[in-house]
Design a protein around this motif. Structure first.
Motif, mmCIF file in Angstrom:
data_model
loop_
_atom_site.group_PDB
_atom_site.id
_atom_site.type_symbol
_atom_site.label_atom_id
_atom_site.label_comp_id
_atom_site.label_asym_id
_atom_site.label_seq_id
_atom_site.Cartn_x
_atom_site.Cartn_y
_atom_site.Cartn_z
ATOM 1 N N GLU A 1 0.800 -1.228 0.000
ATOM 2 C CA GLU A 1 0.000 0.000 0.000
ATOM 3 C C GLU A 1 0.837 1.286 0.000
ATOM 4 O OE1 GLU A 1 -2.406 0.312 3.490
ATOM 5 O OE2 GLU A 1 -4.069 1.195 2.393
ATOM 6 N N GLU A 2 1.927 1.290 0.752
ATOM 7 C CA GLU A 2 2.716 2.522 0.903
ATOM 8 C C GLU A 2 3.986 2.510 0.042
ATOM 9 O OE1 GLU A 2 1.325 4.896 2.362
ATOM 10 O OE2 GLU A 2 -0.199 3.883 3.577
ATOM 11 N N THR A 3 4.007 1.658 -0.979
ATOM 12 C CA THR A 3 5.238 1.579 -1.791
ATOM 13 C C THR A 3 5.619 2.945 -2.370
ATOM 14 O OG1 THR A 3 6.338 0.491 -3.650
ATOM 15 C CG2 THR A 3 4.002 0.954 -3.926
ATOM 16 N N GLU A 4 6.929 3.203 -2.408
ATOM 17 C CA GLU A 4 7.419 4.415 -3.083
ATOM 18 C C GLU A 4 8.254 4.020 -4.304
ATOM 19 O OE1 GLU A 4 6.825 7.585 -3.052
ATOM 20 O OE2 GLU A 4 5.311 7.349 -1.494
ATOM 21 N N PHE A 5 7.995 2.815 -4.804
ATOM 22 C CA PHE A 5 8.712 2.310 -5.968
ATOM 23 C C PHE A 5 8.512 3.283 -7.140
ATOM 24 C CE2 PHE A 5 9.005 -1.089 -9.397
ATOM 25 C CZ PHE A 5 10.378 -1.264 -9.264
ATOM 26 N N TYR A 6 9.612 3.808 -7.672
ATOM 27 C CA TYR A 6 9.563 4.815 -8.745
ATOM 28 C C TYR A 6 8.573 5.940 -8.451
ATOM 29 C CZ TYR A 6 12.857 2.368 -11.703
ATOM 30 O OH TYR A 6 14.005 1.808 -12.198
ATOM 31 N N GLN A 7 8.556 6.366 -7.213
ATOM 32 C CA GLN A 7 7.632 7.432 -6.765
ATOM 33 C C GLN A 7 6.193 7.161 -7.200
ATOM 34 O OE1 GLN A 7 10.389 9.169 -8.972
ATOM 35 N NE2 GLN A 7 11.556 8.279 -7.282
ATOM 36 N N ARG A 8 5.862 5.857 -7.281
ATOM 37 C CA ARG A 8 4.516 5.409 -7.658
ATOM 38 C C ARG A 8 4.134 5.863 -9.066
ATOM 39 N NH1 ARG A 8 1.846 3.792 -2.709
ATOM 40 N NH2 ARG A 8 -0.187 3.770 -3.742
ATOM 41 N N ARG A 9 5.127 6.075 -9.918
ATOM 42 C CA ARG A 9 4.791 6.505 -11.290
ATOM 43 C C ARG A 9 4.239 5.318 -12.070
ATOM 44 N NH1 ARG A 9 10.342 9.112 -12.766
ATOM 45 N NH2 ARG A 9 9.453 9.440 -14.844
ATOM 46 N N GLU A 10 3.013 5.485 -12.558
ATOM 47 C CA GLU A 10 2.281 4.389 -13.193
ATOM 48 C C GLU A 10 3.018 3.811 -14.396
ATOM 49 O OE1 GLU A 10 -1.691 5.290 -14.551
ATOM 50 O OE2 GLU A 10 -2.008 3.214 -15.184
ATOM 51 N N SER A 11 3.488 4.685 -15.284
ATOM 52 C CA SER A 11 4.070 4.153 -16.520
ATOM 53 C C SER A 11 5.358 3.385 -16.240
ATOM 54 C CB SER A 11 4.292 5.263 -17.550
ATOM 55 O OG SER A 11 5.140 6.249 -17.041
ATOM 56 N N LYS A 12 6.143 3.855 -15.245
ATOM 57 C CA LYS A 12 7.364 3.124 -14.877
ATOM 58 C C LYS A 12 6.998 1.750 -14.321
ATOM 59 C CE LYS A 12 10.931 6.041 -15.427
ATOM 60 N NZ LYS A 12 12.132 5.751 -16.206
ATOM 61 N N ILE A 13 6.100 1.734 -13.350
ATOM 62 C CA ILE A 13 5.738 0.477 -12.676
ATOM 63 C C ILE A 13 5.169 -0.518 -13.679
ATOM 64 C CG2 ILE A 13 4.160 -0.562 -10.987
ATOM 65 C CD1 ILE A 13 4.463 2.036 -9.319
ATOM 66 N N LEU A 14 4.237 -0.058 -14.495
ATOM 67 C CA LEU A 14 3.581 -0.954 -15.455
ATOM 68 C C LEU A 14 4.574 -1.484 -16.494
ATOM 69 C CD1 LEU A 14 1.063 -2.283 -16.560
ATOM 70 C CD2 LEU A 14 0.529 -0.162 -17.781
ATOM 71 N N SER A 15 5.378 -0.583 -17.046
ATOM 72 C CA SER A 15 6.281 -1.029 -18.120
ATOM 73 C C SER A 15 7.362 -1.959 -17.582
ATOM 74 C CB SER A 15 6.881 0.167 -18.861
ATOM 75 O OG SER A 15 7.590 1.012 -17.986
ATOM 76 N N LEU A 16 7.853 -1.684 -16.362
ATOM 77 C CA LEU A 16 8.866 -2.574 -15.771
ATOM 78 C C LEU A 16 8.285 -3.968 -15.538
ATOM 79 C CD1 LEU A 16 10.414 -0.100 -13.195
ATOM 80 C CD2 LEU A 16 11.636 -1.156 -15.100
ATOM 81 N N CYS A 17 7.070 -4.020 -15.034
ATOM 82 C CA CYS A 17 6.439 -5.323 -14.764
ATOM 83 C C CYS A 17 6.250 -6.120 -16.058
ATOM 84 C CB CYS A 17 5.077 -5.140 -14.086
ATOM 85 S SG CYS A 17 5.204 -4.704 -12.357
ATOM 86 N N VAL A 18 5.683 -5.471 -17.046
ATOM 87 C CA VAL A 18 5.388 -6.192 -18.289
ATOM 88 C C VAL A 18 6.680 -6.634 -18.981
ATOM 89 C CG1 VAL A 18 4.328 -6.022 -20.566
ATOM 90 C CG2 VAL A 18 3.186 -5.011 -18.606
ATOM 91 N N SER A 19 7.675 -5.763 -19.044
ATOM 92 C CA SER A 19 8.882 -6.143 -19.785
ATOM 93 C C SER A 19 9.692 -7.180 -19.021
ATOM 94 C CB SER A 19 9.727 -4.920 -20.154
ATOM 95 O OG SER A 19 10.401 -4.417 -19.041
#
Ligand code: ATP
Ligand code: ATP
Ligand code: MG
Ligand code: MG
Ligand code: MG
Ligand code: MG
Length: 262
Positions: free
Chosen positions: A88-106
């Protein structure tokens, strides 16, 4: 500061890139799904309705995801899809959606390709697998639990249907006839059909097919060393685990309260 920061072209970033930070204090669910896996599974001659090696490959990719991204606290997968829940409180890549999504998919896709030969040593990968992905935020424990329950209900409905469908097809019906035979049937009708026509008790089907797969960190006692008297010194460690269990009811969550704690 990069060389470009002060150039006359810098405005293309400052004026055109938009902030895509996900709202704070929300569980972040990333769901990836194989693109055209109906075709991909046919080309690679997956067993129908469930190719266990393909599922185990998906699970291995999910395990790699938890190893790579420590803020993923739970993953649930079925068929060609996997959901990853960030704390819930993750600060992974400042919670930037495009970073999180693209890293996961790739990352998931790369691992899928790298591990393919481990699960299909005699099958060449003849088309590049690729995945789509989406991000949804859930504001509290109830909604993230309901999200996961929704995916597992979907797993159950689809698997029960597919189990019946492929048994009918393998017993000589055309795909159209099988579809027709199952049209309008309820869950208990399908269980009856399995029992009457194929002497199969649906509940005896493998749990990996019926329940999907959960990947999470499990608390286990590990002997780290021995003290001077030869007694084992134990510590609680978090070890990545996989289980094909019910996550709709509360039992699993009561036994693993630390996974989705608010
Ligand atoms: P980040 O994850 O933040 O993107 P990064 O290490 O990928 O970190 P970049 O700013 O994207 O950093 O820079 C790419 C790096 O990869 C550079 O250090 C560059 O030297 C190296 N690199 C990329 N392509 C090549 C290439 N074709 N030949 C040599 N080095 C390369
Ligand atoms: P889309 O690109 O819209 O996701 P899709 O063809 O991938 O299209 P899905 O609804 O995602 O459609 O369904 C996944 C398909 O992949 C199903 O047809 C399913 O039979 C097949 N599939 C995925 N995993 C397996 C598996 N382990 N064993 C057999 N078939 C599988
Ligand atoms: Mg798909
Ligand atoms: Mg799918
Ligand atoms: Mg880079
Ligand atoms: Mg909240």
């Amino acid at each position: 500061v990069s060389a470009m920061a002060n150039s006359e072209y810098e405005y293309v970033k400052s004026e055109f890139e938009f902030d895509n930070r996900l709202p704070p204090s929300n569980w972040i669910a990333v769901r990836i799904d194989g693109c055209h896996f109906h075709r991909f599974s046919k080309i690679h001659t997956f067993e129908k309705p469930n190719d266990e090696n393909a599922l185990r490959l998906m699970n291995a990719c999910a395990t790699s995801m938890l190893e790579k991204f420590p803020d993923i606290v739970f993953a649930y997968g079925v068929s060609d899809e996997y959901s990853f829940v960030f704390r819930e409180e993750t600060e992974f890549y400042q919670r930037r959606e495009s970073k999180i999504l693209s890293l996961c998919v790739s990352y998931f896709t790369s691992v899928y390709v790298m591990k393919w030969k481990d699960f299909f040593p005699n099958k060449e990968l003849i088309e590049p697998p690729y995945f789509d992905g989406r991000v949804v935020c859930y504001p509290n424990l109830k909604t993230i639990r309901d999200y996961l329950a929704w995916r597992q209900v979907d797993c159950h409905i689809n698997n029960q249907y597919n189990t019946c469908f492929w048994l009918l097809v393998k017993s000589g019906k055309t795909e159209k006839e099988a579809q027709q035979a199952l049209k309008g049937t309820f869950s208990k009708d399908k269980n009856e059909l399995l029992l009457q026509q194929f002497q199969i008790n649906y509940d005896d089907e493998p749990a990996i097919f019926r329940k999907g797969s959960c990947v999470y960190r499990d608390k286990v006692e590990i002997k780290v060393k021995t003290d001077c008297f030869g007694n084992p010194i134990k510590r609680l460690r978090l070890v990545i685990a996989m289980a094909n269990v019910d996550i709709i009811g509360s039992e699993f969550w009561e036994n693993h309260q630390y996974i989705l704690r608010e």
